[in-house]
Design a protein around this motif. Structure first.
Motif, PDB file in Angstrom:
ATOM      1  N   GLY A  72       1.053  -1.291   0.099  1.00 27.40           N
ATOM      2  CA  GLY A  72       0.041  -0.238   0.085  1.00 27.40           C
ATOM      3  C   GLY A  72       0.741   1.204   0.515  1.00 27.40           C
ATOM      4  O   GLY A  72       0.712   2.156  -0.669  1.00 27.40           O
ATOM      5  N   CYS A  73       2.241   1.329   0.924  1.00 26.14           N
ATOM      6  CA  CYS A  73       2.466   2.549   0.891  1.00 26.14           C
ATOM      7  C   CYS A  73       3.698   3.177  -0.147  1.00 26.14           C
ATOM      8  O   CYS A  73       3.616   3.926  -0.684  1.00 26.14           O
ATOM      9  CB  CYS A  73       3.367   2.380   1.883  1.00 26.14           C
ATOM     10  N   ASN A  74       4.070   1.403  -1.407  1.00 24.93           N
ATOM     11  CA  ASN A  74       4.482   1.721  -2.406  1.00 24.93           C
ATOM     12  C   ASN A  74       3.570   1.823  -3.485  1.00 24.93           C
ATOM     13  O   ASN A  74       3.982   3.032  -4.710  1.00 24.93           O
ATOM     14  CB  ASN A  74       5.391  -0.063  -2.885  1.00 24.93           C
ATOM     15  N   LEU A  75       2.421   1.638  -3.365  1.00 23.86           N
ATOM     16  CA  LEU A  75       1.561   2.611  -4.473  1.00 23.86           C
ATOM     17  C   LEU A  75       1.674   3.645  -4.227  1.00 23.86           C
ATOM     18  O   LEU A  75       0.651   4.445  -5.111  1.00 23.86           O
ATOM     19  CB  LEU A  75       0.079   1.828  -4.268  1.00 23.86           C
ATOM     20  N   ILE A  76       1.404   4.738  -2.766  1.00 23.54           N
ATOM     21  CA  ILE A  76       0.942   5.781  -3.028  1.00 23.54           C
ATOM     22  C   ILE A  76       1.814   6.112  -3.684  1.00 23.54           C
ATOM     23  O   ILE A  76       1.636   7.378  -3.717  1.00 23.54           O
ATOM     24  CB  ILE A  76       0.949   5.837  -1.280  1.00 23.54           C
ATOM     25  N   PHE A  77       2.968   5.916  -3.164  1.00 27.94           N
ATOM     26  CA  PHE A  77       4.054   6.692  -3.361  1.00 27.94           C
ATOM     27  C   PHE A  77       4.752   6.966  -5.140  1.00 27.94           C
ATOM     28  O   PHE A  77       4.608   7.763  -5.553  1.00 27.94           O
ATOM     29  CB  PHE A  77       5.330   5.682  -3.332  1.00 27.94           C
ATOM     30  N   VAL A  78       4.743   5.329  -6.141  1.00 25.69           N
ATOM     31  CA  VAL A  78       4.202   5.634  -7.021  1.00 25.69           C
ATOM     32  C   VAL A  78       3.339   6.351  -7.479  1.00 25.69           C
ATOM     33  O   VAL A  78       3.075   7.017  -8.776  1.00 25.69           O
ATOM     34  CB  VAL A  78       3.430   4.186  -7.523  1.00 25.69           C
ATOM     35  N   CYS A  79       1.458   6.924  -7.434  1.00 26.74           N
ATOM     36  CA  CYS A  79       0.748   6.807  -7.266  1.00 26.74           C
ATOM     37  C   CYS A  79       1.280   8.792  -7.464  1.00 26.74           C
ATOM     38  O   CYS A  79       0.832   9.733  -8.496  1.00 26.74           O
ATOM     39  CB  CYS A  79      -0.587   6.988  -6.882  1.00 26.74           C
ATOM     40  N   PHE A  80       1.297   9.033  -6.488  1.00 27.49           N
ATOM     41  CA  PHE A  80       1.610  10.809  -6.298  1.00 27.49           C
ATOM     42  C   PHE A  80       3.258  10.985  -6.557  1.00 27.49           C
ATOM     43  O   PHE A  80       3.487  12.215  -7.396  1.00 27.49           O
ATOM     44  CB  PHE A  80       2.658  11.118  -4.580  1.00 27.49           C
ATOM     45  N   SER A  81       3.869   9.816  -6.867  1.00 24.95           N
ATOM     46  CA  SER A  81       5.021  10.033  -7.739  1.00 24.95           C
ATOM     47  C   SER A  81       4.964  10.561  -9.340  1.00 24.95           C
ATOM     48  O   SER A  81       4.910  11.691 -10.006  1.00 24.95           O
ATOM     49  CB  SER A  81       6.079   9.194  -8.002  1.00 24.95           C
ATOM     50  N   TRP A  82       3.581  10.177  -9.734  1.00 28.68           N
ATOM     51  CA  TRP A  82       3.773   9.951 -10.898  1.00 28.68           C
ATOM     52  C   TRP A  82       2.696  10.786 -11.075  1.00 28.68           C
ATOM     53  O   TRP A  82       2.291  11.718 -12.030  1.00 28.68           O
ATOM     54  CB  TRP A  82       2.374   8.989 -11.538  1.00 28.68           C
ATOM     55  N   ILE A  83       1.593  11.835  -9.740  1.00 30.85           N
ATOM     56  CA  ILE A  83       0.729  13.010 -10.288  1.00 30.85           C
ATOM     57  C   ILE A  83       1.920  14.102 -10.685  1.00 30.85           C
ATOM     58  O   ILE A  83       1.629  15.083 -11.132  1.00 30.85           O
ATOM     59  CB  ILE A  83       0.318  12.815  -8.761  1.00 30.85           C
ATOM     60  N   GLY A  84       3.268  14.512  -9.594  1.00 34.79           N
ATOM     61  CA  GLY A  84       4.124  14.735  -9.595  1.00 34.79           C
ATOM     62  C   GLY A  84       5.220  15.038 -10.989  1.00 34.79           C
ATOM     63  O   GLY A  84       5.270  16.709 -10.755  1.00 34.79           O
ATOM     64  N   GLY A  85       5.036  14.176 -11.814  1.00 32.05           N
ATOM     65  CA  GLY A  85       4.920  14.415 -12.302  1.00 32.05           C
ATOM     66  C   GLY A  85       4.719  15.083 -14.428  1.00 32.05           C
ATOM     67  O   GLY A  85       4.793  15.579 -14.819  1.00 32.05           O
TER      68      GLY A  85
END
Length: 219
Positions: free
Chosen positions: A71-84
């Motif tokens: 779950g934490c990794n999924l949150i990190f990936v999602c917000f990294s993508w949004i940040g991009g």
């Protein structure tokens, strides 16, 4: 069993290692003719911590922490993508660098998530089953055996899903990655023994999963 401060620290370390591994995996490091992702130096710690959790606290807690990491990794990936995707400032010149480091492709994400879940659950399941079969003896045999299988599945799934259609794919990539992870696990065996002994003494706990439901989706 309720969570303790020591268990919370181990869970935090496990999640941190997982996310760190996904960030630094984009860099390839060289060992002579063999190129490996930099994540190889930290990702095996996930399996070491998983072994410790299963040995001391049991499969139930290992299962919770595996899903927590996911779950934490999924949150990190999602917000990294949004940040991009967010528009960058006109004077900021590092958009391409940001994308190259944190812009994971869907295929790589599928490979990473699949390998992690299958490998970690297999590792913890084997650890728990072998503990019962060996009556808690031969910890070194249980940690190494479970990691050989778990890390083998993790590595094979990740590389096959991520790279099988690429020109650089070769089955030897799986062997190199897997061997490096297993060697780190073997070298860490004395540390695992000391940590497990310390935790069992401090927690007054040594869990055997005799009646545990090993379904990974049961929370």
């Amino acid at each position: 069993m309720k969570s303790t401060n020591r268990l919370l620290v181990i869970a935090a370390l496990s999640v941190t290692c997982l996310i760190t591994a996904n960030i630094i995996a984009v860099k390839l490091i060289s060992f002579g003719p063999v190129a490996l992702p930099a994540a190889v130096i930290i990702f095996p710690l996930n399996y070491i911590l998983g072994d410790i959790i299963t040995e001391v606290y049991g499969f139930r807690w290992a299962r919770r922490i595996i899903w927590l990491g996911f779950g934490c990794n999924l949150i990190f990936v999602c917000f990294s993508w949004i940040g991009g995707l967010l528009p960058h400032a006109s004077f900021w010149e590092n958009q391409e660098a940001y994308t190259s480091i944190l812009g994971h492709t869907p295929r790589l994400l599928l490979a990473s998530f699949t390998g992690y879940l299958v490998g970690e659950f297999t590792n913890s399941l084997i650890m728990a089953r072998l503990k019962i079969a060996t009556c808690g003896r031969w910890l070194w045999l249980r940690t190494i055996s479970s990691s050989i299988v778990g890390e083998g599945l993790d590595t094979a799934l990740f590389i096959i899903i991520a790279f099988i259609a690429t020109p650089g794919f070769t089955p030897m990539l799986i062997l190199y990655h897997w061997s490096a992870k297993v060697i780190i696990e073997i070298l860490a065996t004395p540390l695992i023994y000391r940590t497990v002994t310390y935790l069992k003494h401090k927690e007054q706990l040594d869990t055997y999963d005799h009646k545990t439901d090993f379904n990974p989706f049961t929370l």
